[in-house]
Design an enzyme around this catalytic site. Structure first.
Site, PDB file in Angstrom:
ATOM      1  N   LYS A   1      13.205  62.539  52.197  1.00 38.79           N
ATOM      2  CA  LYS A   1      11.817  62.031  52.887  1.00 38.79           C
ATOM      3  C   LYS A   1      11.706  60.772  53.454  1.00 38.79           C
ATOM      4  O   LYS A   1      11.728  59.746  52.753  1.00 38.79           O
ATOM      5  CB  LYS A   1      10.640  62.526  51.894  1.00 38.79           C
ATOM      6  CG  LYS A   1      10.488  64.184  51.907  1.00 38.79           C
ATOM      7  CD  LYS A   1       9.220  64.294  51.071  1.00 38.79           C
ATOM      8  CE  LYS A   1       8.944  65.693  50.561  1.00 38.79           C
ATOM      9  NZ  LYS A   1       7.923  65.435  49.554  1.00 38.79           N
TER      10      LYS A   1
ATOM     11  N   ARG B   1      21.666  55.649  28.308  1.00 39.59           N
ATOM     12  CA  ARG B   1      20.501  54.684  28.302  1.00 39.59           C
ATOM     13  C   ARG B   1      20.478  53.938  26.770  1.00 39.59           C
ATOM     14  O   ARG B   1      19.836  52.827  26.714  1.00 39.59           O
ATOM     15  CB  ARG B   1      19.340  55.830  28.233  1.00 39.59           C
ATOM     16  CG  ARG B   1      19.154  56.243  29.838  1.00 39.59           C
ATOM     17  CD  ARG B   1      17.733  56.438  29.943  1.00 39.59           C
ATOM     18  NE  ARG B   1      17.534  56.929  31.334  1.00 39.59           N
ATOM     19  CZ  ARG B   1      16.722  57.947  31.891  1.00 39.59           C
ATOM     20  NH1 ARG B   1      16.218  58.595  30.939  1.00 39.59           N
ATOM     21  NH2 ARG B   1      16.399  57.881  33.131  1.00 39.59           N
TER      22      ARG B   1
ATOM     23  N   GLY C   1      12.622  55.343  39.808  1.00 41.66           N
ATOM     24  CA  GLY C   1      11.185  54.880  39.932  1.00 41.66           C
ATOM     25  C   GLY C   1      10.941  53.342  40.135  1.00 41.66           C
ATOM     26  O   GLY C   1      10.304  52.833  41.001  1.00 41.66           O
TER      27      GLY C   1
ATOM     28  N   GLY D   1      18.370  56.763  40.197  1.00 42.18           N
ATOM     29  CA  GLY D   1      18.379  58.314  40.770  1.00 42.18           C
ATOM     30  C   GLY D   1      19.067  58.712  41.358  1.00 42.18           C
ATOM     31  O   GLY D   1      20.419  58.613  40.736  1.00 42.18           O
TER      32      GLY D   1
HETATM   33  P1  AMP Z   1      15.027  61.950  47.279  1.00 40.86           P
HETATM   34  O1  AMP Z   1      14.542  63.282  46.408  1.00 40.86           O
HETATM   35  O2  AMP Z   1      14.153  61.736  48.519  1.00 40.86           O
HETATM   36  O3  AMP Z   1      15.525  60.856  46.723  1.00 40.86           O
HETATM   37  O4  AMP Z   1      16.341  62.857  48.105  1.00 40.86           O
HETATM   38  C1  AMP Z   1      17.461  63.236  47.375  1.00 40.86           C
HETATM   39  C2  AMP Z   1      17.615  64.679  47.772  1.00 40.86           C
HETATM   40  O5  AMP Z   1      18.011  64.607  49.188  1.00 40.86           O
HETATM   41  C3  AMP Z   1      18.908  65.141  47.293  1.00 40.86           C
HETATM   42  O6  AMP Z   1      18.720  66.290  46.374  1.00 40.86           O
HETATM   43  C4  AMP Z   1      19.647  65.632  48.561  1.00 40.86           C
HETATM   44  O7  AMP Z   1      20.233  66.904  48.396  1.00 40.86           O
HETATM   45  C5  AMP Z   1      18.533  65.885  49.651  1.00 40.86           C
HETATM   46  N1  AMP Z   1      19.034  65.571  50.932  1.00 40.86           N
HETATM   47  C6  AMP Z   1      19.939  64.666  51.274  1.00 40.86           C
HETATM   48  N2  AMP Z   1      20.186  64.953  52.490  1.00 40.86           N
HETATM   49  C7  AMP Z   1      19.460  65.907  52.908  1.00 40.86           C
HETATM   50  C8  AMP Z   1      19.508  66.463  54.390  1.00 40.86           C
HETATM   51  N3  AMP Z   1      20.236  66.197  55.328  1.00 40.86           N
HETATM   52  N4  AMP Z   1      19.023  67.635  54.178  1.00 40.86           N
HETATM   53  C9  AMP Z   1      18.250  68.192  53.149  1.00 40.86           C
HETATM   54  N5  AMP Z   1      18.254  67.404  52.035  1.00 40.86           N
HETATM   55  C10 AMP Z   1      18.876  66.445  51.739  1.00 40.86           C
END
Ligand code: AMP
Length: 394
Positions: free
Chosen positions: A198, A35, A374, A351
């Protein structure tokens, strides 16, 4: 288009620059200075063009009060090494006080000063008017080069711009150029790859991109909500039951706009959420009960690779599986490599996907890896970033 440091005369001026020096630290030692190096082109340009430079940043979450665990002193020392010149550190718990004002006044062209952690002051995150004025009183020109906090309206990212001529640095310019071009003037076909855990976090991004992309590719935990909405049994995979209707609606919207919407055709499953779990592969229509989808499978990888190979622009945000576990990193790695090998304009949101690109050592082969998780997500949602809106138009 926003004005940049190139559009104003900085010679002989005091310039206050918001940078993102929120670097990871362990026992007072900086563990990753990317950074800081990202801000150097702007700082060097200003110094070479005769400005006296006052830098400011936040670090960590000191809860709006002085907390010396979060002092920027080590950052000042490291910056001096990177710039190979003295960096004056304004060690004030108030960030700006009489002494700091006097130090700023004395600062000469070619000299650099770094203020203490902006979040030692509770007004910073509240965009407090007085704190914005205090910061502005130190300089004659304001530059924002902190893309990572541009989605927040704080004193140092938004408020201060009301009191000084305000322009962007090179890092924000580059972010806006790549993200803006990818989303608004993409070389087609424009393929957007979205992953992560999600659906609910990505609804606004998907809705915005349905209006702009030719193909939307879904991976990661959120894929299973879509698969269940389409009638698949998904075992113990992640699922947001309250988003099943929405998952159907989003696919219907994509279809109405003739946007291809690709979901995994197979997955790598685990019998529990653990590195050492038992694993197996299954087609999306044949997932057994008791197992969970933790990565995209080989047929899906091929399908997604093909989409990347024929794309003009690829935008990627969010991992395809639990890439932190080696057993489930294959899909994310394959997508990262496909982007690296592609001739398309490739843009990676910050991210986790940026972390994955770094983990696989592919940064140099991507057109642009965003420095703001973000901020890039909010940009992809089509939202106005307050730290950008505050800057002057060309
Ligand atoms: P996010 O926090 O929404 O950006 O998602 C990133 C996180 O999603 C990472 O820590 C991944 O380990 C998790 N992730 C990705 N694929 C899966 C999955 N199929 N089941 C559970 N967690 C997941």
């Amino acid at each position: 288009m926003k004005k940049t440091v190139r559009d104003i005369d900085v010679n002989g001026k005091k310039v206050i620059v918001r940078v993102d020096f929120n670097v990871p630290m362990k026992n007072g030692v900086i563990t990753d200075d990317v950074r800081m190096t990202a801000a150097l082109p702007t700082v060097s340009y200003l110094l070479e063009n005769g400005a006296a430079v006052i830098l400011m940043s936040h670090m960590g979450r000191p809860k709006g009060q002085p907390d010396h665990d979060y002092t920027l002193k080590p950052v000042a020392d490291h910056l001096a090494e990177l710039l190979d010149r003295e960096v004056v550190f304004a060690a004030s718990d108030l960030v700006v006080d009489e002494t700091v004002r006097a130090m700023a006044k004395k600062l000469q062209p070619g000299q650099v000063m770094l203020l203490e952690n902006l979040r030692f002051r509770p007004e910073e995150e509240k965009n407090g008017e007085n704190f914005s004025k205090e910061l502005a009183s130190l300089a004659e020109i304001y530059v924002n080069d902190a893309f990572g906090t541009a989605h927040r309206a704080h004193s140092s990212t938004a408020g201060i711009a009301s009191y000084l001529p305000a322009v962007s640095g090179f890092l924000i310019e580059k972010e806006l150029q790549f993200l803006g071009q990818a989303v608004d003037q993409p070389k087609r076909p424009f393929v957007a790859i979205l992953g992560g855990s999600k659906v609910s976090d990505k609804i606004a991004v998907i809705e915005n991109l349905i209006e702009k992309a030719d193909t939307i590719i879904i991976g990661g935990g959120m894929a299973y909500t879509f698969l269940k909405a389409n009638g698949c049994e998904i075992g113990n995979s992640l699922c947001e039951e309250d988003r099943l209707e929405l998952a159907k609606e989003l696919q219907a919207k994509a279809q109405a706009k003739h946007v291809k919407f690709l979901l995994p055709v197979d997955s790598k499953l685990g019998d529990r959420f653990a590195e050492d779990c038992a694993t197996m592969f299954a087609a999306s229509r044949e997932m057994p009960a008791g197992w969970m989808g933790l990565d995209i499978g080989p047929d899906t990888i091929r399908l997604y690779e093909e989409a990347v190979q024929t794309a003009g622009t690829v935008l990627w945000n969010g991992p395809m599986g639990v890439f932190e576990m080696d057993a489930f990193a294959c899909g994310t790695k394959a997508v990262a490599v496909a982007l690296a090998e592609s001739d398309a304009v490739t843009v990676v949101g910050g991210g986790d996907s940026a972390a994955a690109i770094k983990k696989f050592g592919l940064e140099d082969k991507i057109s642009h890896v965003s420095t703001g998780g973000g901020a890039s997500l909010e940009y992809l949602e089509g939202r106005v970033l307050p730290g950008v809106a505050a800057l002057e138009d060309k």
